[in-house]
Design an enzyme around this catalytic site. Structure first.
Site, mmCIF file in Angstrom:
data_model
loop_
_atom_site.group_PDB
_atom_site.id
_atom_site.type_symbol
_atom_site.label_atom_id
_atom_site.label_comp_id
_atom_site.label_asym_id
_atom_site.label_seq_id
_atom_site.Cartn_x
_atom_site.Cartn_y
_atom_site.Cartn_z
ATOM 1 N N ALA A 67 0.863 -1.175 0.000
ATOM 2 C CA ALA A 67 0.000 0.000 0.000
ATOM 3 C C ALA A 67 0.902 1.228 0.000
ATOM 4 O O ALA A 67 2.075 1.158 0.402
ATOM 5 C CB ALA A 67 -0.886 -0.015 1.235
ATOM 6 N N GLY A 112 0.513 -5.041 0.962
ATOM 7 C CA GLY A 112 -0.699 -5.117 0.145
ATOM 8 C C GLY A 112 -0.466 -5.811 -1.190
ATOM 9 O O GLY A 112 -1.392 -6.384 -1.766
ATOM 10 N N GLU A 115 -0.673 -9.387 -0.465
ATOM 11 C CA GLU A 115 -2.083 -9.686 -0.159
ATOM 12 C C GLU A 115 -2.915 -9.756 -1.445
ATOM 13 O O GLU A 115 -3.819 -10.581 -1.560
ATOM 14 C CB GLU A 115 -2.635 -8.622 0.797
ATOM 15 C CG GLU A 115 -1.963 -8.699 2.161
ATOM 16 C CD GLU A 115 -2.409 -7.596 3.103
ATOM 17 O OE1 GLU A 115 -1.963 -6.452 2.920
ATOM 18 O OE2 GLU A 115 -3.209 -7.867 4.005
ATOM 19 N N GLU A 135 4.460 -5.300 7.289
ATOM 20 C CA GLU A 135 3.688 -4.244 7.972
ATOM 21 C C GLU A 135 4.153 -3.996 9.397
ATOM 22 O O GLU A 135 4.151 -2.854 9.864
ATOM 23 C CB GLU A 135 2.191 -4.596 7.968
ATOM 24 C CG GLU A 135 1.492 -4.362 6.630
ATOM 25 C CD GLU A 135 1.560 -5.542 5.686
ATOM 26 O OE1 GLU A 135 2.392 -6.451 5.905
ATOM 27 O OE2 GLU A 135 0.782 -5.572 4.726
HETATM 28 N N1 CO8 Z 1 4.533 3.086 -0.934
HETATM 29 C C1 CO8 Z 1 4.914 4.243 -1.514
HETATM 30 N N2 CO8 Z 1 6.070 4.372 -2.194
HETATM 31 C C2 CO8 Z 1 6.871 3.291 -2.291
HETATM 32 C C3 CO8 Z 1 6.529 2.049 -1.710
HETATM 33 C C4 CO8 Z 1 5.290 1.975 -1.008
HETATM 34 N N3 CO8 Z 1 4.855 0.824 -0.449
HETATM 35 N N4 CO8 Z 1 7.521 1.169 -1.959
HETATM 36 C C5 CO8 Z 1 8.434 1.839 -2.679
HETATM 37 N N5 CO8 Z 1 8.046 3.111 -2.886
HETATM 38 C C6 CO8 Z 1 8.764 4.179 -3.600
HETATM 39 C C7 CO8 Z 1 9.967 4.677 -2.807
HETATM 40 O O1 CO8 Z 1 9.554 5.623 -1.852
HETATM 41 C C8 CO8 Z 1 10.810 5.253 -3.906
HETATM 42 O O2 CO8 Z 1 10.297 6.509 -4.272
HETATM 43 P P1 CO8 Z 1 11.331 7.751 -4.559
HETATM 44 O O3 CO8 Z 1 12.135 7.301 -5.738
HETATM 45 O O4 CO8 Z 1 10.399 8.890 -4.856
HETATM 46 O O5 CO8 Z 1 12.144 7.906 -3.315
HETATM 47 C C9 CO8 Z 1 10.556 4.314 -5.098
HETATM 48 O O6 CO8 Z 1 9.326 3.639 -4.790
HETATM 49 C C10 CO8 Z 1 11.644 3.277 -5.257
HETATM 50 O O7 CO8 Z 1 11.787 2.581 -4.031
HETATM 51 P P2 CO8 Z 1 13.203 2.420 -3.272
HETATM 52 O O8 CO8 Z 1 14.118 3.551 -3.617
HETATM 53 O O9 CO8 Z 1 12.920 2.211 -1.821
HETATM 54 O O10 CO8 Z 1 13.733 1.092 -3.959
HETATM 55 P P3 CO8 Z 1 14.769 0.037 -3.333
HETATM 56 O O11 CO8 Z 1 15.168 -0.843 -4.459
HETATM 57 O O12 CO8 Z 1 15.838 0.716 -2.571
HETATM 58 O O13 CO8 Z 1 13.899 -0.792 -2.285
HETATM 59 C C11 CO8 Z 1 11.955 -1.983 -1.510
HETATM 60 C C12 CO8 Z 1 12.821 -1.579 -2.727
HETATM 61 C C13 CO8 Z 1 12.737 -2.919 -0.615
HETATM 62 C C14 CO8 Z 1 10.716 -2.692 -2.059
HETATM 63 C C15 CO8 Z 1 11.561 -0.699 -0.726
HETATM 64 O O14 CO8 Z 1 11.026 0.245 -1.638
HETATM 65 C C16 CO8 Z 1 10.538 -0.931 0.344
HETATM 66 O O15 CO8 Z 1 10.858 -1.452 1.389
HETATM 67 N N6 CO8 Z 1 9.278 -0.507 0.083
HETATM 68 C C17 CO8 Z 1 8.225 -0.587 1.075
HETATM 69 C C18 CO8 Z 1 7.746 -2.010 1.262
HETATM 70 C C19 CO8 Z 1 6.702 -2.082 2.326
HETATM 71 O O16 CO8 Z 1 6.934 -1.831 3.495
HETATM 72 N N7 CO8 Z 1 5.472 -2.459 1.913
HETATM 73 C C20 CO8 Z 1 4.362 -2.609 2.834
HETATM 74 C C21 CO8 Z 1 3.586 -1.340 2.916
HETATM 75 S S1 CO8 Z 1 2.323 -1.424 4.151
HETATM 76 C C22 CO8 Z 1 1.072 -2.254 3.393
HETATM 77 O O17 CO8 Z 1 1.176 -2.665 2.282
HETATM 78 C C23 CO8 Z 1 -0.177 -2.429 4.207
HETATM 79 C C24 CO8 Z 1 -1.321 -3.069 3.411
HETATM 80 C C25 CO8 Z 1 -2.596 -3.045 4.190
HETATM 81 C C26 CO8 Z 1 -3.069 -1.623 4.360
HETATM 82 C C27 CO8 Z 1 -4.262 -1.523 5.225
HETATM 83 C C28 CO8 Z 1 -4.500 -0.067 5.514
HETATM 84 C C29 CO8 Z 1 -5.283 0.221 6.671
#
Ligand code: CO8
Length: 258
Positions: A67, A112, A115, A135
């Site tokens: 998400a 997400g 999921e 999460e």
């Molecule tokens: N949301 C928003 N932006 C994201 C997300 C995300 N989940 N993942 C990556 N991005 C963005 C980064 O911010 C970055 O943007 P920018 O270039 O503007 O800085 C761009 O994508 C590229 O990402 P990275 O530079 O971080 O790329 P890396 O290769 O260094 O890392 C990863 C890749 C490991 C995938 C890393 O991006 C990461 O850890 N992302 C987040 C993963 C995460 O924690 N996902 C779970 C999110 S919580 C969730 O999904 C809850 C679902 C249920 C919700 C219920 C709501 C009530």
């Protein structure tokens, strides 16, 4: 409908390919993207020629990295509840659709994103993909069905480990424990998907739909009730032309013409 975050293709009769197209944010799910997914599955279902919907991520890196964290940062409790409800309801559409839904996991499938893949009927993964429910590292828990679906797929013990550790697992590990059905080299991912969809498309369309319906409905029932709905669906197939063609073709040593 014109989609901002989805690319939709029709590679073959019966098949719809949906590419989630927000690669600059690793295909992270925001409200608009979820609404587009909801709309696209309804549109695909409305065309009776469609039988399978394949979902994948645009770009080299991600299926869906979760998400949208930047959007969630602003949420209060009621908005979080709405967001969770929206995600759950959209993903339930993939789960309950008359179409067979397949996630082609080309890269990160996190939070997400994992999921969403879990809500599909089948998951095919690139061996470079990484999966996880991270999460808890954000002070959250999975909110789009992950706490419920993962345990049903791989058992509560493994679901506990994945959710409580927040660690990513490799595609090989996901394949080993039954999250991923088939695994391939990244460049062969879609060929692996098409091999499976060719099998499904060659089978009796009503039988395929009924098999999915009974498997899904049975999960919520006692075994006795499950056997009852299986029997009724099995017998129901004898009232149509499809089983006559399938049984007849076998005996006549020819391919069925469904
Ligand atoms: N949301 C928003 N932006 C994201 C997300 C995300 N989940 N993942 C990556 N991005 C963005 C980064 O911010 C970055 O943007 P920018 O270039 O503007 O800085 C761009 O994508 C590229 O990402 P990275 O530079 O971080 O790329 P890396 O290769 O260094 O890392 C990863 C890749 C490991 C995938 C890393 O991006 C990461 O850890 N992302 C987040 C993963 C995460 O924690 N996902 C779970 C999110 S919580 C969730 O999904 C809850 C679902 C249920 C919700 C219920 C709501 C009530």
């Amino acid at each position: 409908m014109n989609y901002q975050f989805l690319k939709i293709e029709k590679p073959k009769v019966g098949l719809v390919l949906v590419k989630i197209n927000r690669p600059q944010a690793l295909n992270a799910l925001n409200v608009d993207l979820l609404r587009e997914l909801e709309n696209c599955i309804s549109e695909a279902e409305n065309d009776p020629a469609n039988r399978i919907l394949v979902l994948t991520g645009e770009g080299e890196k991600a299926f869906v990295a979760g998400a949208d964290i930047a959007a969630m940062k602003e949420y209060d409790q009621p908005r979080a509840e709405d967001f969770s409800e929206l995600g759950q309801s959209v993903f339930n559409k993939f789960d309950q659709s008359r179409l067979i839904t397949i996630a082609a996991i080309n890269g990160f499938a996190l939070g997400g994103g994992m999921e969403l893949a879990l809500s599909c009927d089948l998951r095919i993964g690139s061996n470079k993909a990484k999966l996880g429910l991270p999460e808890v590292s954000l002070g959250l828990i999975p909110g789009f069905g992950g706490t419920q679906r993962l345990g049903r797929l791989v058992g509560v013990g493994r679901a506990m480990e994945i959710i409580l550790s927040g660690d990513m697992i490799s595609a090989e590990e996901a394949y080993r424990i039954g999250i991923i059905n088939r695994i391939s080299e990244p460049e062969a991912l879609m060929d692996t998907v098409w091999k499976l969809t060719d099998s499904i498309l060659s089978r009796g369309p009503i039988a395929i739909q009924e098999a999915k319906r009974i498997i899904k409905n049975g999960i919520a029932l006692s075994p006795v009730e499950g056997f009852r709905i299986e029997k009724l669906a099995f017998a129901g197939l004898f009232s149509g032309k499809e089983s006559k063609e399938g049984l007849g073709a076998f005996l006549e040593k020819r391919k069925p013409n469904f």
